[in-house]
Each structure stands twice: as C-alpha cells, then as structure tokens.
Write a protein that holds these residues in place. Structure first.
Motif, mmCIF file in Angstrom:
data_model
loop_
_atom_site.group_PDB
_atom_site.id
_atom_site.type_symbol
_atom_site.label_atom_id
_atom_site.label_comp_id
_atom_site.label_asym_id
_atom_site.label_seq_id
_atom_site.Cartn_x
_atom_site.Cartn_y
_atom_site.Cartn_z
ATOM 1 N N MET A 232 4.457 31.674 -84.754
ATOM 2 C CA MET A 232 5.534 30.657 -83.961
ATOM 3 C C MET A 232 5.768 28.673 -84.799
ATOM 4 S SD MET A 232 4.111 30.779 -79.662
ATOM 5 C CE MET A 232 2.782 29.956 -79.950
ATOM 6 N N PRO A 236 8.977 30.943 -87.273
ATOM 7 C CA PRO A 236 9.499 30.892 -86.258
ATOM 8 C C PRO A 236 11.236 31.605 -85.797
ATOM 9 C CG PRO A 236 10.079 28.722 -86.570
ATOM 10 C CD PRO A 236 9.534 29.575 -87.460
ATOM 11 N N MET A 278 0.138 29.265 -74.369
ATOM 12 C CA MET A 278 1.188 28.732 -75.323
ATOM 13 C C MET A 278 1.542 27.316 -74.314
ATOM 14 S SD MET A 278 4.247 31.097 -75.165
ATOM 15 C CE MET A 278 3.665 32.558 -75.759
ATOM 16 N N LYS A 281 7.148 24.518 -73.441
ATOM 17 C CA LYS A 281 7.853 24.571 -74.328
ATOM 18 C C LYS A 281 7.898 25.422 -75.474
ATOM 19 C CE LYS A 281 8.779 19.566 -75.290
ATOM 20 N NZ LYS A 281 8.776 17.620 -75.943
ATOM 21 N N GLN A 282 6.965 26.075 -75.886
ATOM 22 C CA GLN A 282 6.938 27.540 -76.622
ATOM 23 C C GLN A 282 7.829 28.900 -75.416
ATOM 24 O OE1 GLN A 282 2.605 26.587 -77.651
ATOM 25 N NE2 GLN A 282 3.401 26.487 -79.614
ATOM 26 N N LYS A 285 10.672 29.019 -75.248
ATOM 27 C CA LYS A 285 11.660 28.726 -76.837
ATOM 28 C C LYS A 285 11.620 30.451 -77.321
ATOM 29 C CE LYS A 285 12.223 27.761 -81.607
ATOM 30 N NZ LYS A 285 11.674 26.594 -83.127
ATOM 31 N N PHE A 286 10.016 30.818 -76.620
ATOM 32 C CA PHE A 286 9.695 32.205 -77.432
ATOM 33 C C PHE A 286 9.593 33.337 -76.594
ATOM 34 C CE2 PHE A 286 8.376 29.397 -80.681
ATOM 35 C CZ PHE A 286 8.746 29.536 -81.162
#
Length: 414
Positions: A232, A236, A278, A281-282, A285-286
């Motif tokens: 990450m 990323p 996580m 924000k992670q 996003k992921f």
C-alpha cells in the motif's frame, strides 16, 4: 415441502427484505461442532464424508435452524486431495495438528513484490506456473510448463506442446490433478445432494458459492498480510491494478457457481478491511471500491451477498449505507451491534452478535440474558437473524440448545 419448511424459508426471505416475520430466525455456524456432537473427530470431516454428513444432518434436525453455514464447511478441500496435492498453505485436523484441532491457514509470501508484473501480464499463467507449485508440493512440475500463451496460440505446433506435457515432472503433476478431480467430483456431488435435501426440508445452506474480494486474495494467498500492507505504501498503483485484474475473474466465478447450484446466496469472508487493519483513507482507496463492486455485481445478478465483516467495522458503517436496500445479509463479528442496527436498519439485514465464547463458558442464565439483549436491540422491528459472532467449534451443545430455544421463545414479533 411441509408447512414448517415453508415457514422457515419465508422467515429468511422476510429478514433479508428488512421485514419482521413471526419470530427471529436462527443462523447456526455449526462447523466442527457437528463432529463433537456425534462423537466424530474433526479429522473425520476430511476423510469420512458419509459419516460427516450424517453427523451434520443430525445436528440440523435436532436444532432446526432456519439457516446453517454450508455442510462442506469447514472442509474447504477434502483430506485426500490435500494429501495428493501436498498442500503447504493449510494444516488440517490430523495433519501437523491434532485430530480435534481446527484447521489453520499457513500464511506466507507466496508471491514476491517484483512479481506483480507477471500477475498483471497474465494472471492465469502466473497462478498456474508460478504460484501453484509453491503452495502444492506435488504440483511442482507445473513450473516446467512453457508460458500458457504458447498453448493458446499454438505457435510452436502440436509436437512442441506434446513434448512439454511429456516431461516426467509435468506428467506427474497432471496425474495428481486428474486423481484429485475424481475425488473432488465425488465429494462435490454428495455435498450438493446434501444441500438440496436440507433445502427441501426448509433448512437453508448459507451458500454454495463463496467469493474472496481482490485485496484479500492478494493479502491472504499471495503476498501475506505484511507484504500487502507494505505494498500500500511501496507499490500502490500495482496493488490497485492487480485488484482490477482479479475482480472480474472472482466475480464471474461466484456468479457462475451460485447460479449453477441454484442457491442465490454468496458468502464473502472479509479479512483485511476491519478497523484495525487499515486507516479509513486506506480502506476507501484500496478496499471499499472493490468490495462495493463485488456486492453490486452479485445484486445485479439477483444474488444475495452475505459479507462476513470480521473484526470491528464501526468505522466503515457509513460506507455500507451506500448499498441497495434489502438486498444483503450482513454478518457482523465484533462490531457494536446497537450502532450497526442504528446505522444500517434501512439498508441491510443483520446477523451475528452472540459471542461464541459465551456459548462455551457461559451459563444458561447468561446465555438467555445476552440473547434477550440482542433481540430487544438489534432484533427490534425485524431485519435481524440470530447468529454467533463466529463459528461454534468450541461451543457446548447444551448451551447452543438453550440459546436456540430461548430465541424461539422470546423472539416473537406477533
């Protein structure tokens, strides 16, 4: 179908549609408890299928849940197939662990970070020729195959392909796969017959087709948790690109499996998206984009996702409000169930909340007290199915009986 069977099915349908049936239905994660209940070992579930299914059916008929975790759980892969393949990624009862120990996943870095490009270029080629030989010792010969594109294009002619397949190590691996396929077909047929029989009696198997979302495939099976967490920060873009590559393959397989089985419910175990793994924000996003696409993709095909939100998802509930109303059965582990109900009562049906530990170490009184609390709060106005936070491997059968009976006695809507 008997009236009782029809009523059990209707309760489940009502709950998923966010309605209140005549009473709170029960969803049991039986798992290895069926072996304990009938005097079998956990190992027997992997090697004595007939006895295992008899034990599983006995448990269901004695406890009569509306829904149960599918009868092939916890047997993700039969023991004889593990033996043939030389499985590295898993320890199962009687193999490196005790005969009455729950199976254990052996996480590792089975794909190096620098191999993302190979995965992105040709996922099938990487998974067959590179990954599979690392996780199954007796399929090591697959690493000697030429790139799969050679077979597709046929650019070297039939003689080259025949020669590649004739290599002793390759032949040995193919023979292992053929033997395993015959065992898998036999086990699969018996599991399918069992599920159909239970369905006819109104005891619904939770699913026949599971799906793992792309991030968890990478983190669980390929890179390991440490590797995925480093990716990450370090690569990323490749991590996201790999998920985009895997998503249609995973979603397509789940849709095909569910429709072929006739069971519209699809189980989705979620491993790395919880609050502690996580940041928000992670997650945004992921994790969330791909989880959302899986859920919406299943719903578009008239299938019912059953995501298992393992761990705590208190920081993720706002995202779940974006999902279609009355199409999902969300199974929650250690989240704040009162908050889950407040946030999602108009979005998805809810199941879970009963600590499995209480069903192992509690008393009949404490079990009833906790059950009452769940029904009064999470079960208020419907949309809730009684369920444990996780599987019941170590639960006491007599406490499970108290729990189920009291749910039926107290959880009446009308």
């Amino acid at each position: 179908m008997t009236q009782a069977a029809a009523e059990r099915k209707q309760r489940v349908a009502d709950i998923i549609a966010l309605k209140a049936p005549n009473r709170v239905p029960v969803f049991l994660q039986i798992n290895y408890l069926a072996a304990k209940y009938s005097g079998l070992t956990y190992r027997d579930a992997y090697y004595k299928q007939d006895q295992w299914l008899e034990a599983f059916e006995k448990f269901i008929l004695d406890y009569t849940p509306e829904m149960f975790l599918s009868g092939d759980a916890p047997v993700i892969t039969p023991g004889p197939i593990h033996d043939l393949w030389g499985t590295v990624q898993m320890k199962w009862p009687g193999h490196e662990i005790g005969v009455n120990a729950s199976h254990q996943f052996v996480e590792g870095e089975y794909m190096k970070q620098e191999e993302y490009d190979l995965l992105l270029d040709d996922p099938a080629d990487f998974l067959i020729r590179v990954y599979t030989p690392r996780v199954y010792k007796n399929l090591a010969g697959l690493s000697m195959l030429p790139p799969l594109k050679v077979f597709v294009l046929g650019c070297y002619g039939g003689g080259f392909i025949a020669g590649a397949l004739a290599q002793p190590q390759v032949t040995e691996a193919l023979e292992v796969m053929l033997k395993a396929s015959k065992i898998g077909a036999e086990w699969g047929m018996k599991f399918a017959e069992f599920h159909q029989r239970m369905d006819q009696m109104g005891f619904l198997p939770s699913h026949t087709a599971p799906v793992i979302i792309p991030f968890d495939v990478i983190s669980d099976l390929l890179r390991g948790m440490r590797g995925a967490m480093m990716d990450m920060f370090q690569v990323p873009d490749k991590l996201i690109a790999a998920q985009e590559k895997l998503l249609p393959l995973l979603l397509g397989a789940a849709i095909q499996g569910a429709k072929a089985s006739g069971n519209p419910r699809v189980f989705i175990p979620l491993h790395r998206g919880a609050d502690g793994f996580m940041s928000p924000k992670q997650f945004e996003k992921f994790y969330w984009p791909f989880l959302k696409k899986i859920l919406l993709g299943l719903i578009e095909e008239d299938l019912t996702p059953i995501p298992f939100f393992e761990g705590v998802y208190d920081q993720r509930l706002e995202y779940l409000q974006e999902l279609p109303k009355g199409k999902i059965l969300g199974w929650f582990d250690r989240s704040n169930m009162v908050r889950v109900k407040e946030m999602l009562k108009d979005t998805m049906a809810i199941t879970g909340g009963m600590p499995a530990s209480l069903l192992q170490t509690g008393t009949p009184e404490s079990v009833k007290e906790y059950t009452k609390k769940l029904i009064d709060t999470v079960g208020k106005d419907g949309g809730y199915m009684m369920n444990s936070s996780t599987v019941l491997d170590e639960a006491k059968p007599e406490l499970v009986k108290v729990w189920v009976d009291f749910t039926r006695e107290y959880g009446v809507y009308r």
